[in-house]
Each structure stands twice: as C-alpha cells, then as structure tokens.
Design a protein around this motif. Structure first.
Motif, PDB file in Angstrom:
ATOM      1  N   SER A 168      29.767  88.144  24.818  1.00 58.29           N
ATOM      2  CA  SER A 168      28.695  89.076  25.162  1.00 58.29           C
ATOM      3  C   SER A 168      29.178  89.973  26.284  1.00 58.29           C
ATOM      4  O   SER A 168      29.862  89.525  27.208  1.00 58.29           O
ATOM      5  CB  SER A 168      27.442  88.306  25.607  1.00 58.29           C
ATOM      6  N   GLU A 171      26.598  89.172  29.416  1.00 56.63           N
ATOM      7  CA  GLU A 171      26.623  87.823  29.972  1.00 56.63           C
ATOM      8  C   GLU A 171      27.851  87.088  29.438  1.00 56.63           C
ATOM      9  O   GLU A 171      27.900  86.697  28.273  1.00 56.63           O
ATOM     10  CB  GLU A 171      25.344  87.074  29.586  1.00 56.63           C
ATOM     11  N   HIS A 177      23.937  83.448  27.645  1.00 61.97           N
ATOM     12  CA  HIS A 177      23.637  84.520  26.692  1.00 61.97           C
ATOM     13  C   HIS A 177      22.659  84.035  25.628  1.00 61.97           C
ATOM     14  O   HIS A 177      21.673  84.719  25.296  1.00 61.97           O
ATOM     15  CB  HIS A 177      24.945  84.989  26.059  1.00 61.97           C
ATOM     16  N   GLU A 180      19.094  83.581  26.972  1.00 66.05           N
ATOM     17  CA  GLU A 180      18.384  84.857  27.090  1.00 66.05           C
ATOM     18  C   GLU A 180      17.879  85.333  25.725  1.00 66.05           C
ATOM     19  O   GLU A 180      16.790  85.898  25.621  1.00 66.05           O
ATOM     20  CB  GLU A 180      19.312  85.915  27.700  1.00 66.05           C
TER      21      GLU A 180
END
Length: 401
Positions: A168, A171, A177, A180
């Motif tokens: 990502s 992140e 990641h 989230e």
C-alpha cells in the motif's frame, strides 16, 4: 526544639522515599526489545498426531512492526518460516502450531524480542478455519488480558499469508492497511462492527453474528464486499453486499453508506444515507409470531443517471420518494424471506428488541429455530430525500443526427 527537628527529619525521609518511588521505573522494557504484534492471520493445516493424540493444527502469520531505527537494517523486515520474503518496516513470522499460545511462544525462539499483543489491530481467519470452527481460537482471543474488543476481524478467502504482504502506498504495514479497509467498508456498506467485540457478543448471546469477508483479485488488490455468517463458532455461509445492507437497515444501523436503485436502461439512482431508524412492532397472528419493521430514512441524492428528469416541483420529488420507497420495501422483504429460508437466524437483534414482550421473548429464547420458522414479517418504509444537490434537473438524452 528536639521534637521539631525529629519531625523535620521524618518529613525529609518520607519525601526522599516518595521521590524515589514516584520517579523510578523498575519494570520498564525498551521499545526495541518488544515485538509489537499488529496483525494475526490463522489458516487451517492437516491435523497431526502429538503425544499420541490426533491434534488440530494451524498456521499462524504474526506480523510485527519494526522500530524506526531498525527498519533500514537489511536483516529485518523478513518473513520467517515456510516463506521468506523481504519487506520494509515489518516482519512476518510464519509458525505451525496447535494453539495461539504455542505459536506466540515459538516467536521467542526466533526473535530477540518478547511479543506484545496490546496493539493488535487485525485478525484474519482463513475460510477453512472459519468453516471448521473457531472455538479453540476464541478462548485465547477473549481470555488473554491484552486483547482489545475493537480489534478488526475478517474471513480471508485464499491464502492468509498473501493478505499480509499486500503493498500500500499510504500504509506500508499490510495489517494496518487491512484494518483501515475493514473500518472504511463498515462505513460505506452500512455494516455493523466487524470486530472481536461483535463476535464475543454473538457467542455470549448464542445468536448469529457476521464478519466481513475478503479476497484478492487478479491484481492482488483487496476486495471486501461480502460477509461471513457465523453460528455456534462455525461459518455457515456468505452474505452479498445487498444482504449486508438490508440486515444493517433492519437492525436500525442507519447513519452511513450509499443505497443504489435501478433506473431505466440499466442505469442507477444513488442516495447517501443521512439518518434514520428502524422500529419493531411485534404481534402474534394466528398463534404465530409476526414483526413489522417500520423504517424511516433521510437521504441526499448523489447521482441520478436517468436522463430527462426534473425536480423543480415538490410533487416531482414526492413521486420519486414514493418510487424509491416501493423499491426499497421490495428489496427488504425479498432479502428477509431469503435469509429466513436459508438460515432461520436472528440477524435483526430481535432477541434484544423483544424483551418488553414476554410471550414473544420466551418463544425466541426457548425455541429460536421454531420461532424463525413460524415468523412472518412485514416492512413499512418512509423514504425522504432532503437534498438534491446543486442541480434540479438532469440533461436530456442526446438525439442521433
């Protein structure tokens, strides 16, 4: 004079002791000496014979963040175990063990740090584990003092390890990641919490509970638009995006997300949820339980793809509200009937909402399967559009010349 001097010495002695006790720290541990676990993946392995007994085996992926000053070390940020993959800023430990405690204990033999689960953000369950049962795992996850109830949890289709290596830009740590993504999907799919606390509540109340379900597409990107249905520690099926939305609406969780409606020519009308509620009106009809869901919803229009419409007059808006109310009612009713026929389970928190109705509450508590086999449902929808955006009409269809 001697008494005053004695009191002064006692005061100084006590002050000095308090200063030592308050300023001192005798059990601290340097950050670099702690293996801070942010992600835990669990996959099913073939059973093994340990100490003369057939034992269920798991593969654990334990993701540990690396201290900032160690992240640049070329020997750190690697995957230890059957897979060895160099990463940056985190380490994946891959361990085969019969329990979580045993797996975490093995990390101490492969690392110079002590594991710390106080910052665990995500738990990924392999589909095989979920379908066979998470009862053994649940005990550790709810008993261990460091575990947090809001730790995100989802079911992973395919290899769990691959989810913990997904890159990502925003992140760099895959577990954070993924956490989230779970949080964002809960908001956009109007899905109730998919975390350890929700699972624990479902287990305690012996009701059906739902967690998000994810898979990796051909580009190795995470797709999370379905949910896994659990009952009695086992995954029983998968819910579509529409079914997730219907369950959340009827639970009264109406304060986020987008709703899509059909339009002419396969086009869509998209409305954003602003607020709303779903009340339950229970009764007994012909000796059988009946529930009427009274849904009230306020929305704003986000997109209207049906060209040539105008909303300058109140009656035009009222006509659209009536049309969308009818579509939403049909969607709710069809989904309720499908879920009831397949699962015969309490997706709508009726066990809690019927506590003020002793006869019905007794039925659902003592004979839940029979209750949902006999249950009939009706839905009333009051759908309002409070904001049309900056445009009161839509462009006309272009004519071929």
């Amino acid at each position: 004079m001697r008494g005053k001097w004695r009191n002064w010495r006692v005061f100084c002695l006590l002050t000095g002791c308090m200063g030592i006790l308050l300023a001192g720290c005798w059990d601290y541990q340097e950050l670099e000496n702690r293996a801070i676990v942010v992600g835990l993946g669990i996959d099913e392995l073939p059973s093994a014979r340990l100490q003369g007994k057939e034992t269920r085996m798991y593969q654990f992926v334990v993701q540990v963040v690396e201290p900032a000053n160690a992240a640049s070390d070329t020997q750190l940020g690697r995957g230890y175990g059957s897979n060895d993959m160099k990463q940056r800023g985190y380490t994946n430990f891959i361990i085969d063990a019969p329990s979580i405690a045993d797996g975490l204990g093995q990390i101490t033999t492969r690392s110079d740090r002590v594991t710390d689960l106080a910052h665990l953000q995500l738990i990924a369950l392999g589909e095989k584990v979920a379908r066979k049962g998470i009862d053994e795992l649940y005990d550790y996850l709810t008993r261990f003092p460091q575990m947090r109830r809001h730790t995100e949890i989802f079911v992973a289709k395919g290899s769990v390890f691959e989810f913990f290596t997904v890159p990502s830009v925003s992140e760099p740590t895959p577990a954070l990641h993924l956490a989230e993504i779970v949080n964002n999907v809960e908001k956009t799919l109007i899905k109730a919490n998919s975390n350890l606390g929700a699972v624990s509540k479902g287990v305690r109340e012996k009701t059906t509970y739902v967690t998000l379900c994810a898979y990796l597409d051909k580009n190795k990107q995470v797709v999370m638009n379905k949910a896994a249905v659990f009952n009695d520690f086992k995954m029983r099926g998968v819910l579509s995006k529409n079914q997730i939305q219907v369950i959340s609406i009827l639970q009264g969780d109406i304060h986020r997300g987008l709703l899509e409606f059909s339009c002419s020519g396969g086009k869509k009308v998209v409305n954003r949820m602003l607020s709303g509620n779903a009340k339950v009106k229970p009764s007994i009809r012909n000796g059988k339980p009946h529930v009427t869901f009274q849904v009230k919803m306020e929305t704003e229009m986000v997109e209207y793809q049906c060209m040539g419409e105008a909303f300058e007059k109140p009656e035009q808006i009222s006509k659209l509200e009536k049309k969308l109310s009818g579509e939403l009612k049909k969607r709710l009713m069809d989904t309720v009937q499908d879920l009831q026929a397949k699962y015969k389970a309490d997706f709508y928190l009726l066990n809690t909402k019927l506590k003020n109705y002793p006869e019905l509450h007794k039925m659902i508590r003592e004979q839940p399967k029979e209750f949902f086999q006999q249950l009939t449902v009706d839905v009333e929808v009051d759908f309002k559009i409070r904001n049309l955006g900056n445009s009161l009409d839509t462009p006309q269809h272009s004519k071929d010349t």
